[in-house]
Design a protein around this motif. Structure first.
Motif, PDB file in Angstrom:
ATOM      1  N   LEU A 167       0.826  -1.201   0.000  1.00 61.45           N
ATOM      2  CA  LEU A 167       0.000   0.000   0.000  1.00 61.45           C
ATOM      3  C   LEU A 167       0.865   1.257   0.000  1.00 61.45           C
ATOM      4  O   LEU A 167       0.597   2.232  -0.720  1.00 61.45           O
ATOM      5  CB  LEU A 167      -0.917  -0.023   1.214  1.00 61.45           C
ATOM      6  CG  LEU A 167      -2.009   1.036   1.312  1.00 61.45           C
ATOM      7  CD1 LEU A 167      -2.859   1.069   0.060  1.00 61.45           C
ATOM      8  CD2 LEU A 167      -2.874   0.773   2.542  1.00 61.45           C
ATOM      9  N   THR A 168       1.931   1.268   0.810  1.00 56.22           N
ATOM     10  CA  THR A 168       2.826   2.422   0.869  1.00 56.22           C
ATOM     11  C   THR A 168       3.539   2.626  -0.459  1.00 56.22           C
ATOM     12  O   THR A 168       3.654   3.759  -0.962  1.00 56.22           O
ATOM     13  CB  THR A 168       3.851   2.254   2.000  1.00 56.22           C
ATOM     14  OG1 THR A 168       3.162   2.085   3.242  1.00 56.22           O
ATOM     15  CG2 THR A 168       4.766   3.459   2.098  1.00 56.22           C
ATOM     16  N   GLU A 169       3.998   1.547  -1.055  1.00 54.74           N
ATOM     17  CA  GLU A 169       4.685   1.662  -2.336  1.00 54.74           C
ATOM     18  C   GLU A 169       3.742   2.128  -3.432  1.00 54.74           C
ATOM     19  O   GLU A 169       4.125   2.929  -4.300  1.00 54.74           O
ATOM     20  CB  GLU A 169       5.338   0.325  -2.693  1.00 54.74           C
ATOM     21  CG  GLU A 169       6.529  -0.004  -1.789  1.00 54.74           C
ATOM     22  CD  GLU A 169       7.131  -1.364  -2.063  1.00 54.74           C
ATOM     23  OE1 GLU A 169       6.495  -2.163  -2.783  1.00 54.74           O
ATOM     24  OE2 GLU A 169       8.234  -1.634  -1.547  1.00 54.74           O
ATOM     25  N   LEU A 170       2.494   1.652  -3.399  1.00 56.02           N
ATOM     26  CA  LEU A 170       1.492   2.122  -4.361  1.00 56.02           C
ATOM     27  C   LEU A 170       1.280   3.625  -4.217  1.00 56.02           C
ATOM     28  O   LEU A 170       1.254   4.364  -5.213  1.00 56.02           O
ATOM     29  CB  LEU A 170       0.173   1.376  -4.138  1.00 56.02           C
ATOM     30  CG  LEU A 170      -1.038   1.897  -4.916  1.00 56.02           C
ATOM     31  CD1 LEU A 170      -0.832   1.719  -6.420  1.00 56.02           C
ATOM     32  CD2 LEU A 170      -2.314   1.174  -4.461  1.00 56.02           C
ATOM     33  N   MET A 171       1.146   4.093  -2.974  1.00 61.61           N
ATOM     34  CA  MET A 171       0.931   5.514  -2.718  1.00 61.61           C
ATOM     35  C   MET A 171       2.116   6.355  -3.188  1.00 61.61           C
ATOM     36  O   MET A 171       1.941   7.384  -3.856  1.00 61.61           O
ATOM     37  CB  MET A 171       0.697   5.725  -1.223  1.00 61.61           C
ATOM     38  CG  MET A 171       0.641   7.174  -0.788  1.00 61.61           C
ATOM     39  SD  MET A 171       0.475   7.334   1.018  1.00 61.61           S
ATOM     40  CE  MET A 171       2.082   6.689   1.576  1.00 61.61           C
ATOM     41  N   LEU A 172       3.327   5.939  -2.842  1.00 53.72           N
ATOM     42  CA  LEU A 172       4.508   6.719  -3.200  1.00 53.72           C
ATOM     43  C   LEU A 172       4.760   6.718  -4.705  1.00 53.72           C
ATOM     44  O   LEU A 172       5.169   7.742  -5.274  1.00 53.72           O
ATOM     45  CB  LEU A 172       5.726   6.194  -2.447  1.00 53.72           C
ATOM     46  CG  LEU A 172       5.696   6.383  -0.929  1.00 53.72           C
ATOM     47  CD1 LEU A 172       6.898   5.729  -0.267  1.00 53.72           C
ATOM     48  CD2 LEU A 172       5.628   7.856  -0.562  1.00 53.72           C
ATOM     49  N   ARG A 184      -0.308  12.101   0.457  1.00 48.48           N
ATOM     50  CA  ARG A 184      -1.710  12.170   0.888  1.00 48.48           C
ATOM     51  C   ARG A 184      -2.642  12.324  -0.311  1.00 48.48           C
ATOM     52  O   ARG A 184      -3.674  11.641  -0.406  1.00 48.48           O
ATOM     53  CB  ARG A 184      -1.924  13.328   1.854  1.00 48.48           C
ATOM     54  CG  ARG A 184      -3.321  13.287   2.520  1.00 48.48           C
ATOM     55  CD  ARG A 184      -3.549  14.477   3.438  1.00 48.48           C
ATOM     56  NE  ARG A 184      -2.487  14.626   4.410  1.00 48.48           N
ATOM     57  CZ  ARG A 184      -2.427  13.943   5.550  1.00 48.48           C
ATOM     58  NH1 ARG A 184      -3.359  13.059   5.852  1.00 48.48           N
ATOM     59  NH2 ARG A 184      -1.423  14.144   6.388  1.00 48.48           N
ATOM     60  N   ALA A 185      -2.290  13.221  -1.227  1.00 48.73           N
ATOM     61  CA  ALA A 185      -3.124  13.407  -2.411  1.00 48.73           C
ATOM     62  C   ALA A 185      -3.174  12.121  -3.229  1.00 48.73           C
ATOM     63  O   ALA A 185      -4.223  11.760  -3.784  1.00 48.73           O
ATOM     64  CB  ALA A 185      -2.592  14.561  -3.255  1.00 48.73           C
ATOM     65  N   ALA A 186      -2.048  11.418  -3.302  1.00 47.53           N
ATOM     66  CA  ALA A 186      -2.023  10.150  -4.035  1.00 47.53           C
ATOM     67  C   ALA A 186      -2.919   9.111  -3.371  1.00 47.53           C
ATOM     68  O   ALA A 186      -3.654   8.369  -4.048  1.00 47.53           O
ATOM     69  CB  ALA A 186      -0.593   9.637  -4.121  1.00 47.53           C
ATOM     70  N   ALA A 187      -2.885   9.042  -2.033  1.00 44.28           N
ATOM     71  CA  ALA A 187      -3.752   8.099  -1.319  1.00 44.28           C
ATOM     72  C   ALA A 187      -5.218   8.438  -1.555  1.00 44.28           C
ATOM     73  O   ALA A 187      -6.056   7.536  -1.735  1.00 44.28           O
ATOM     74  CB  ALA A 187      -3.432   8.127   0.173  1.00 44.28           C
TER      75      ALA A 187
END
Length: 392
Positions: free
Chosen positions: A354-359, A370-373
């Motif tokens: 999940l973190t890698e997807l967001m980054l 945050r905007a990506a999440a």
């Protein structure tokens, strides 16, 4: 911004204190979100937390999993949990909210309240469980409830598994960011605000991964040591509210003011206590490269904008501290069993992905994590609604 589905303000007829419930969204007729107790808690605060829960649930949506994300909700009580009247107030609040808890709101521990306390008060208020609203969605209720109870009974090095899962997720998010940036763990210094359940577990997992915790803050102030703190000793001397016994400090440990954690010589700051800890003014004191939001809403929007302009990356709460909630449901629905190794492995795998997807999304879009999440949430909510229907 879409208004919440339900917003309630309750006034206690004995003390005059207020409690709140906000249901942001229902999925399959049910919502999920903890209950916090703190002096100064407001309806707006609870509404923001409820929106965050909707996002956390959506971010963990996996169409192949047994756990299907619920809607988001949150409860709050305006009272210091140390107040002698706090427990009786909690029971009266739960009694007043009983129709909601029996029908569509599942809750549990949050800031100021332990799960043991919530469970005891829920029983006194006449509830079967604080999560009984989800039981009709289970294929085998008896087996599922027994599995969750067994998981809560698991002890890991003297600490309950339920007190460690959230910090494991926070730590894994931080480690994923370090790996993406190519920063070695051994060269990374950490400061943690709050040494309760979430902050304490995060400090433990980061230390065991090879990072150095150089500062921790509790209600008595900040404890710092540039050579690194003895995290295990500090954790062993905490009271029920995460306050460290100063008698356990070593000669090199220094006692500093409560807000000194902000300006600590650290690469990572972990605010793991109250909301709104970092504002437009005090953000200027921060020297860290990353802020990892273990608490809910600790960085105000104007502060995050200023931090981003300075090159400080905020890993948002809706991703970082979502593992506790997800672990409850992974266990109850049967995606994992009542086993610590299995739980930690699942959390690490899920939180890292999940973190890698967001980054990666943030980098591709040229925006903040945050905007990506939020973009990922916006993609997933319609998929969930199409599968299970809308409750708005």
């Amino acid at each position: 911004m879409t208004p919440p589905l339900l917003s309630l303000t309750w006034t206690d007829d004995i003390t005059g204190r207020q409690g709140f419930l906000v249901v942001d969204r229902l999925v399959r007729g049910v919502s999920s979100g903890g209950l916090r107790m703190r002096a100064g808690c407001t309806l707006d605060e609870v509404a923001g937390l409820a929106r965050g829960m909707t996002m956390k649930e959506a971010l963990h949506y996996d169409p192949e999993a047994r756990y299907v994300p619920l809607g988001g909700a949150k409860g709050g009580i305006d009272c210091d949990p140390r107040d002698p009247e706090a427990y009786a107030l909690l029971v009266r609040y739960l009694r007043a909210m009983r129709p909601c808890l029996e029908s569509f709101w599942t809750t549990g521990e949050d800031l100021g309240l332990s799960q043991d306390l919530v469970d005891r008060a829920a029983a006194e208020a006449g509830l079967v469980s604080s999560i009984q609203a989800v039981y009709p969605l289970l294929d085998d209720e008896a087996t599922a409830r027994r599995r969750l109870a067994d998981a809560f009974a698991v002890d890991v090095d003297g600490i309950g598994l339920d007190e460690l899962v959230g910090g494991c997720g926070v730590a894994e998010s931080a480690l994923a960011a370090l790996d993406r940036a190519g920063v070695p763990y051994a060269a990374t210094r950490v400061a943690v605000q709050g040494l309760g359940t979430m902050g304490g577990a995060t400090a433990r997992f980061l230390t065991r991964a090879g990072l150095t915790v150089v500062a921790v803050a509790d209600v008595k102030g900040t404890i710092a040591n540039p050579a690194g703190l003895d995290v295990e000793t500090l954790l062993a001397t905490r009271d029920a509210y995460g306050t460290v016994d100063r008698a356990a400090l070593r000669p090199g440990d220094r006692e500093l003011p409560g807000d000194a954690w902000l300006s600590a010589d650290a690469d990572i700051l972990v605010p793991a206590a109250v909301s709104y800890a970092v504002d437009g003014a005090n953000q200027a004191r921060i020297n860290a490269r990353w802020i990892v939001e273990a608490a809910n809403m600790p960085v105000l929007p104007e502060a995050e904008e200023l931090l981003a302009a300075r090159g400080v990356t905020v890993l948002p709460d809706i991703v970082v501290n979502s593992a506790t909630n997800a672990w409850w449901w992974w266990t109850l629905f049967g995606d994992i069993g009542a086993d610590a190794d299995e739980a930690f492995a699942h959390i690490r795998r899920s939180m890292r992905a999940l973190t890698e997807l967001m980054l990666a999304r943030a980098e591709a879009d040229g925006t903040t994590p945050r905007a990506a999440a939020h973009t990922v949430v916006a993609d997933r909510l319609p998929v969930i609604a199409a599968r299970f229907g809308r409750y708005r």
